[in-house]
Design an enzyme around this catalytic site. Sequence first.
Site: not given
Length: 418
Positions: A262, A259
């Site tokens: 992230c 991600c």
Amino acid sequence: MASFAVEDFVGNGCLQGLVSKLLEEGWDDVPTLKIMNADDMNALNMTQRQKDALEIRSYLHDHALMQYADKLEESGNSLTELLNLSTVDLTSKFGMKRGHVARFTDRTAAFGGDSFSEAYNRQVRRRTSSSSESLYYRKDISPVTSRKQSMMKSLTRTNTDISLEQSMADLAIKDGHVFKGIVAFKPDEPRACGCVQPTPVVENVAPYSSIENISVQILAPEYKIGMERLVKTKTAPMKASKLWRDKPAVFVCIRRPGCIMCRAEAHQLYAKKPIFDALGVQLFAVLHEQIESEVMDFWPRYWGGVVLFDRSMGFYKALGGGNLLKDKFISGFLLNPRAISNYRRAKAMGVDQNFRGEGETKGGLFIVGKGKSGIAYQFIERNFGDWAPLSEIFEICRRLQNPQESQLDSITSIQQQD
């Protein structure tokens, strides 16, 4: 995005021949290497060109512009000279995009950083030694140890200027944890004209018993120069409490290592590793899926610390009060302006992404005290891409070093309220 692999940081220029010497002297990871000052460089007998190259690469790493490092280093110019070049020169001579030129010439703060931490970084990354440093810089200790002492003193001075929410400073005498942490970023609100209701989020810090016996497995160690990119032999599962038995620890629970948000969060947190080292706090990234290719893409490019596999998702359940916090892509992202804003912030940092793995289980962050002192701080990813503020993390870690000071602050606060 700037990588935390030392080989990527030094490139193929004049610093490459110093790698073995850097390893020998303890400058074996990128965050520590970037805080080297003039005394440290002289101790390694670095040439002026090597000093200029290190300064250029540190600056580019802070500004997520490492793709230009080799060309700028080859020019033979110092960082000051490069910063004084015109937009036309930077574009024509080095192929720098106009948007990147604006980022490069912005000397106020590192790109995508936190105002408190970047102000602190500018203070400790001076290329010349101050008179105050010379008072406690001794030849009988290693350069790295000396830098940690310098950072610790600088961090203590800087923290006096930071105002934080009062709830963070309150002590929770009961429930087995040290501080009453801030458990979520902002209160969620109904979306899409009330058709999408916010995900229920617990408002209390998880009890220590919810994480004490979690079984974890080390997927990647703390990165150092010359280390294999991934542990070849899988380690046996271990009880999580062993990790904070002797030192406090920060656990960042990653929703999905591919991600973009992230990865950006992990990168900006690990970039502050020297501060955590000075505070005596360990750093761990926690994954709930074991996809080897994803771990290799994540470590050490975006995260150079230890990577853990939480097969039972115990840390993630603790964040949700015993249940996993989940949200769908449409309701949690497409119909959530805050999540979209978080995505744009990460995208602007030049982070790559993929869509492999499960990305609906929300993550967060824990700060756990040494031994059985409990959970000191908890942050929940209420919206996709929420980050725990670095200033709060540093303040909690500092207070873990001196719990008596924290208790005194809490008592003073209560007396003032009365």
